[in-house]
Motif scaffolding. Structure first.
Motif, mmCIF file in Angstrom:
data_model
loop_
_atom_site.group_PDB
_atom_site.id
_atom_site.type_symbol
_atom_site.label_atom_id
_atom_site.label_comp_id
_atom_site.label_asym_id
_atom_site.label_seq_id
_atom_site.Cartn_x
_atom_site.Cartn_y
_atom_site.Cartn_z
ATOM 1 N N ILE A 74 1.011 -1.122 -0.419
ATOM 2 C CA ILE A 74 0.408 0.189 -0.152
ATOM 3 C C ILE A 74 0.953 1.079 -0.169
ATOM 4 C CG2 ILE A 74 -1.718 1.462 1.215
ATOM 5 C CD1 ILE A 74 -2.856 -1.679 2.305
ATOM 6 N N ALA A 75 0.888 1.872 -1.204
ATOM 7 C CA ALA A 75 2.145 3.321 -0.950
ATOM 8 C C ALA A 75 0.657 4.028 -1.837
ATOM 9 C CB ALA A 75 3.111 3.248 -2.109
ATOM 10 N N SER A 76 1.561 5.848 -2.046
ATOM 11 C CA SER A 76 1.017 6.448 -2.185
ATOM 12 C C SER A 76 1.404 7.255 -3.887
ATOM 13 C CB SER A 76 1.790 8.136 -1.013
ATOM 14 O OG SER A 76 1.252 8.008 -0.251
ATOM 15 N N VAL A 85 4.107 -0.048 -8.011
ATOM 16 C CA VAL A 85 2.814 -0.770 -7.451
ATOM 17 C C VAL A 85 1.635 -0.542 -8.330
ATOM 18 C CG1 VAL A 85 1.477 -0.531 -5.033
ATOM 19 C CG2 VAL A 85 3.837 -0.416 -4.885
ATOM 20 N N SER A 86 1.062 -1.700 -8.547
ATOM 21 C CA SER A 86 -0.445 -1.940 -9.436
ATOM 22 C C SER A 86 -1.436 -2.413 -9.198
ATOM 23 C CB SER A 86 -0.373 -1.986 -10.881
ATOM 24 O OG SER A 86 0.027 -3.553 -10.491
ATOM 25 N N SER A 118 -1.683 -13.804 -4.338
ATOM 26 C CA SER A 118 -1.593 -13.762 -4.989
ATOM 27 C C SER A 118 -1.029 -12.061 -5.393
ATOM 28 C CB SER A 118 -2.168 -12.829 -6.213
ATOM 29 O OG SER A 118 -2.574 -12.915 -7.341
ATOM 30 N N MET A 119 -1.461 -11.017 -4.920
ATOM 31 C CA MET A 119 -0.341 -9.735 -4.906
ATOM 32 C C MET A 119 0.921 -10.353 -4.174
ATOM 33 S SD MET A 119 -3.775 -7.720 -3.441
ATOM 34 C CE MET A 119 -3.530 -6.086 -3.273
ATOM 35 N N LYS A 120 1.192 -10.803 -3.302
ATOM 36 C CA LYS A 120 2.382 -11.339 -2.709
ATOM 37 C C LYS A 120 3.444 -11.530 -3.945
ATOM 38 C CE LYS A 120 2.952 -12.581 1.361
ATOM 39 N NZ LYS A 120 2.659 -12.927 2.428
ATOM 40 N N LYS A 121 2.538 -12.998 -4.789
ATOM 41 C CA LYS A 121 3.846 -13.619 -5.366
ATOM 42 C C LYS A 121 3.461 -12.494 -6.375
ATOM 43 C CE LYS A 121 1.912 -18.077 -5.557
ATOM 44 N NZ LYS A 121 1.458 -19.514 -5.623
ATOM 45 N N ILE A 124 6.443 -10.303 -5.675
ATOM 46 C CA ILE A 124 8.641 -11.282 -6.612
ATOM 47 C C ILE A 124 8.808 -11.302 -7.857
ATOM 48 C CG2 ILE A 124 9.402 -13.414 -6.029
ATOM 49 C CD1 ILE A 124 8.166 -13.834 -3.653
ATOM 50 N N ASN A 125 7.606 -11.366 -8.791
ATOM 51 C CA ASN A 125 7.437 -12.039 -10.250
ATOM 52 C C ASN A 125 7.631 -10.347 -10.780
ATOM 53 O OD1 ASN A 125 6.571 -14.218 -10.002
ATOM 54 N ND2 ASN A 125 4.811 -13.999 -10.516
ATOM 55 N N CYS A 126 7.195 -9.000 -10.415
ATOM 56 C CA CYS A 126 7.110 -7.617 -10.791
ATOM 57 C C CYS A 126 9.151 -7.505 -10.501
ATOM 58 C CB CYS A 126 6.900 -7.110 -9.846
ATOM 59 S SG CYS A 126 6.346 -5.170 -10.569
ATOM 60 N N ILE A 127 9.352 -7.873 -8.942
ATOM 61 C CA ILE A 127 11.155 -7.457 -9.110
ATOM 62 C C ILE A 127 11.729 -8.899 -10.206
ATOM 63 C CG2 ILE A 127 13.194 -8.090 -7.342
ATOM 64 C CD1 ILE A 127 11.807 -6.112 -6.530
#
Length: 148
Positions: A74-76, A85-86, A118-121, A124-127
């Motif tokens: 969660i980010a600004s 972040v998406s 799913s969000m956590k995975k 990692i995939n985005c990184i």
């Protein structure tokens, strides 16, 4: 105030937060400023979500560290945060909007375990796909070659 599902949760605050601003609650833990990276890694390793509500940022390393640790975010929506972040790995909020931040926190607390995983995975995939040095270097070389 919206109801939180019957879910055990804790918030860990890292950074210099004056004691007069600290709320007293068994769910809240204040670490202060941390310079020992092993402590930070342990906090990230035992967490599910990183919250970074900033008024101004470039591309925050803390978000990359959280994503690499497999956290939802969660980010600004400031600086290059939207590159990190998406909707697939977190929630972006308007900077300084306390109501939106509260709703994002409640949404995350009430999300299903499957959706959170799913969000956590996706973090990692985005990184792996966008932020490892090999891919960054290859992309930069490709861009340089376009101009030569």
């Amino acid at each position: 105030m919206n109801k939180i599902k019957d879910r055990k949760f804790e918030f860990h605050f890292v950074g210099a937060i004056p004691e007069s601003k600290q709320l007293k609650d068994s769910h809240l833990h204040y670490w202060g400023s941390i310079s020992d990276s092993s402590i930070i890694k342990n906090i990230l390793k035992t967490s599910d979500v990183l919250v970074c509500p900033s008024y101004s940022e470039g591309m925050p390393t803390v978000i990359l560290e959280g994503m690499a640790s497999g956290l939802a975010i969660i980010a600004s929506d400031v600086g290059a945060v939207s590159e990190q972040v998406s909707a697939v790995n977190g929630i972006l909020v308007k900077p300084g909007n306390k109501e939106e931040l509260e709703q994002a926190l409640l949404q995350m607390l009430n999300t299903s375990t499957d959706h959170l995983v799913s969000m956590k995975k996706h973090s990692i995939n985005c990184i792996k796909e966008r932020f490892l040095w090999d891919s960054i270097i290859a992309k930069n070389i490709s861009e340089i070659r376009r101009f030569i």
